[in-house]
Design a protein around this motif. Sequence first.
Motif, mmCIF file in Angstrom:
data_model
loop_
_atom_site.group_PDB
_atom_site.id
_atom_site.type_symbol
_atom_site.label_atom_id
_atom_site.label_comp_id
_atom_site.label_asym_id
_atom_site.label_seq_id
_atom_site.Cartn_x
_atom_site.Cartn_y
_atom_site.Cartn_z
ATOM 1 N N VAL A 70 43.925 45.343 44.273
ATOM 2 C CA VAL A 70 43.801 45.031 42.648
ATOM 3 C C VAL A 70 43.363 44.337 41.952
ATOM 4 O O VAL A 70 42.545 44.172 40.773
ATOM 5 C CB VAL A 70 45.404 45.230 41.846
ATOM 6 C CG1 VAL A 70 45.910 44.944 40.704
ATOM 7 C CG2 VAL A 70 46.333 46.679 42.284
ATOM 8 N N ILE A 71 43.196 42.630 42.511
ATOM 9 C CA ILE A 71 42.763 41.851 41.873
ATOM 10 C C ILE A 71 41.106 41.909 42.209
ATOM 11 O O ILE A 71 40.768 41.856 40.730
ATOM 12 C CB ILE A 71 43.440 40.657 42.627
ATOM 13 C CG1 ILE A 71 44.478 40.382 42.991
ATOM 14 C CG2 ILE A 71 42.171 39.729 42.118
ATOM 15 C CD1 ILE A 71 45.238 39.431 43.692
ATOM 16 N N PHE A 72 40.671 43.036 42.582
ATOM 17 C CA PHE A 72 39.343 42.797 43.123
ATOM 18 C C PHE A 72 38.914 43.930 42.505
ATOM 19 O O PHE A 72 37.523 43.787 41.707
ATOM 20 C CB PHE A 72 38.914 43.161 44.174
ATOM 21 C CG PHE A 72 38.687 41.413 45.283
ATOM 22 C CD1 PHE A 72 37.468 41.418 44.865
ATOM 23 C CD2 PHE A 72 39.433 41.309 46.138
ATOM 24 C CE1 PHE A 72 37.048 40.236 45.999
ATOM 25 C CE2 PHE A 72 39.602 39.959 46.610
ATOM 26 C CZ PHE A 72 37.611 39.214 46.792
ATOM 27 N N THR A 73 39.930 45.133 41.779
ATOM 28 C CA THR A 73 39.421 46.003 40.466
ATOM 29 C C THR A 73 39.595 45.663 39.422
ATOM 30 O O THR A 73 38.335 46.305 38.472
ATOM 31 C CB THR A 73 40.490 47.068 41.348
ATOM 32 O OG1 THR A 73 40.016 47.811 42.855
ATOM 33 C CG2 THR A 73 40.247 48.605 40.087
ATOM 34 N N LEU A 74 40.226 44.868 39.173
ATOM 35 C CA LEU A 74 39.899 44.126 37.902
ATOM 36 C C LEU A 74 38.500 43.498 37.436
ATOM 37 O O LEU A 74 38.555 43.202 37.172
ATOM 38 C CB LEU A 74 41.471 43.287 37.435
ATOM 39 C CG LEU A 74 42.272 43.765 37.761
ATOM 40 C CD1 LEU A 74 43.681 42.862 37.708
ATOM 41 C CD2 LEU A 74 42.368 45.155 35.893
ATOM 42 N N LEU A 75 38.252 42.528 39.068
ATOM 43 C CA LEU A 75 37.599 41.970 38.715
ATOM 44 C C LEU A 75 35.872 42.206 38.400
ATOM 45 O O LEU A 75 35.260 42.528 37.916
ATOM 46 C CB LEU A 75 37.346 41.222 40.086
ATOM 47 C CG LEU A 75 38.142 39.642 39.631
ATOM 48 C CD1 LEU A 75 38.117 38.858 41.318
ATOM 49 C CD2 LEU A 75 37.795 38.843 38.666
ATOM 50 N N ILE A 146 30.740 34.821 43.464
ATOM 51 C CA ILE A 146 30.708 33.881 44.945
ATOM 52 C C ILE A 146 31.850 32.873 44.618
ATOM 53 O O ILE A 146 32.850 33.144 45.197
ATOM 54 C CB ILE A 146 29.958 32.696 44.271
ATOM 55 C CG1 ILE A 146 27.972 33.279 44.894
ATOM 56 C CG2 ILE A 146 29.326 30.989 44.952
ATOM 57 C CD1 ILE A 146 26.861 32.161 44.773
ATOM 58 N N THR A 147 32.764 33.362 43.206
ATOM 59 C CA THR A 147 33.684 32.531 43.493
ATOM 60 C C THR A 147 35.093 33.742 43.263
ATOM 61 O O THR A 147 35.950 33.117 42.880
ATOM 62 C CB THR A 147 33.930 31.546 41.928
ATOM 63 O OG1 THR A 147 33.458 32.601 40.747
ATOM 64 C CG2 THR A 147 32.973 31.098 41.748
ATOM 65 N N ALA A 148 35.271 35.331 43.705
ATOM 66 C CA ALA A 148 36.017 36.058 43.126
ATOM 67 C C ALA A 148 36.860 35.359 44.432
ATOM 68 O O ALA A 148 37.988 36.025 44.032
ATOM 69 C CB ALA A 148 35.308 37.174 43.574
ATOM 70 N N PRO A 149 36.296 34.820 45.702
ATOM 71 C CA PRO A 149 37.261 35.091 46.304
ATOM 72 C C PRO A 149 38.669 33.591 46.318
ATOM 73 O O PRO A 149 39.905 34.049 46.725
ATOM 74 C CB PRO A 149 36.897 34.186 47.687
ATOM 75 C CG PRO A 149 35.711 34.688 47.689
ATOM 76 C CD PRO A 149 34.832 35.065 46.531
ATOM 77 N N LEU A 150 38.023 32.940 45.291
ATOM 78 C CA LEU A 150 39.338 31.565 44.704
ATOM 79 C C LEU A 150 40.169 32.736 43.644
ATOM 80 O O LEU A 150 41.424 32.289 43.909
ATOM 81 C CB LEU A 150 38.457 30.872 43.337
ATOM 82 C CG LEU A 150 37.249 29.904 44.592
ATOM 83 C CD1 LEU A 150 36.717 29.106 42.825
ATOM 84 C CD2 LEU A 150 38.281 28.650 45.243
ATOM 85 N N HIS A 151 40.515 33.290 43.607
ATOM 86 C CA HIS A 151 41.223 34.768 42.467
ATOM 87 C C HIS A 151 42.140 34.862 43.602
ATOM 88 O O HIS A 151 43.814 35.184 42.547
ATOM 89 C CB HIS A 151 40.509 35.669 41.874
ATOM 90 C CG HIS A 151 39.902 35.239 40.439
ATOM 91 N ND1 HIS A 151 40.539 34.538 39.457
ATOM 92 C CD2 HIS A 151 38.682 35.195 40.461
ATOM 93 C CE1 HIS A 151 39.106 34.649 39.250
ATOM 94 N NE2 HIS A 151 38.140 34.532 39.069
ATOM 95 N N LEU A 152 42.186 35.144 45.063
ATOM 96 C CA LEU A 152 43.250 35.347 45.837
ATOM 97 C C LEU A 152 44.251 33.879 45.863
ATOM 98 O O LEU A 152 45.263 34.775 46.068
ATOM 99 C CB LEU A 152 42.328 35.265 47.504
ATOM 100 C CG LEU A 152 41.972 36.326 47.497
ATOM 101 C CD1 LEU A 152 41.258 36.774 48.268
ATOM 102 C CD2 LEU A 152 42.412 38.644 46.976
ATOM 103 N N ILE A 153 43.329 32.240 45.904
ATOM 104 C CA ILE A 153 44.559 31.473 45.212
ATOM 105 C C ILE A 153 45.355 31.537 43.816
ATOM 106 O O ILE A 153 44.491 31.749 43.004
ATOM 107 C CB ILE A 153 44.442 30.471 45.182
ATOM 108 C CG1 ILE A 153 42.967 30.595 46.977
ATOM 109 C CG2 ILE A 153 44.911 28.990 45.033
ATOM 110 C CD1 ILE A 153 42.532 28.905 46.831
ATOM 111 N N PRO A 154 46.225 31.856 43.690
ATOM 112 C CA PRO A 154 47.339 32.267 42.447
ATOM 113 C C PRO A 154 47.437 31.471 41.599
ATOM 114 O O PRO A 154 46.760 29.735 42.092
ATOM 115 C CB PRO A 154 48.583 31.858 43.221
ATOM 116 C CG PRO A 154 48.733 32.607 44.326
ATOM 117 C CD PRO A 154 47.852 32.410 45.345
#
Length: 303
Positions: A70-75, A146-154
């Motif tokens: 869901v997070i990646f789909t929004l991005l 590049i910074t997309a994985p950072l969004h996994l940290i709440p």
Amino acid sequence: MAPPSTYPITGIIYFLAHPQLWVKVICPFLLTLIFGILSLVLSFVYLLPLQANALIEANCPNWLAWVVSVIFTLLESAIFDVIFFAILIPFFQDALFDATLKARGMSRMFETRVQVNGMILCCRGVSSGLALAWFLVLAQIIVWIITAPLHLIPVIGTIIACYINGWPACWGQHIHYDIEFRGFSVSDSRRYAWQNRGGYCSFGVVAVALELVPLFNLLFMWTNVVGAALWVADKYEKNERDIAKQLRNQPQGNSGNTSIASIYPSVRSPSSFVPSVESEHSRLITHASNPGLKDGYGSSNNA
């Protein structure tokens, strides 16, 4: 002067309070709204299950796979919107930026703007420049990926990602003003933006965060332009006051030997022409009680 981080919010309020600005974005807003809804729906219909199933097959827990997807789909939907917006943005963004300055009572900025060589404007694509716009958008998208994985940290991860993305986003909002009002080259504009990266990142972190909000980002993409114009106007007026104060305090006998560059050093090359305080004082009187300087911020590097 207000902190840079407040201007994206100020841009929302100012835009909503000035209906004359709405006319500048009605057509592109409707187009981006339609595209935004389509990209969001299609992303959730096709990309969400595809990514979730791939993570589940990689032995990721079901609940985590769906949350991450869901997070990646929004991005991804936001990136699609930015790409579409970049195709549409060059002419409409500049028109909104200029209209905001005029609504703010800064028409004098257009009278004292630097006369830019037509070839330079042509290289930018008549106004904003499709090539430059695509370069900036491409840079932003690469940084986003590049910074997309950072969004996994709440919370904290999203804030860090927005801060990293903030500088190129803010520079993109100012490139029109730097080149077409201040007479900067692209490298001058980039250098100025980097020298003032603290303020640019402060503005950009809020602007990028707003553009991550699904659907509402289609409005915030435009209000961020308004916020950037308001920030420019405030800096312009601040430098007018500072220079007028300096002129008043300048000893009469030394006025002809002091340059504006000594008050506000320019980011241009040392060979750039900068008028003396004496000549500038005459021009200030000519342009009225609250005049502007030739290169926009009074050759200031203050952000």
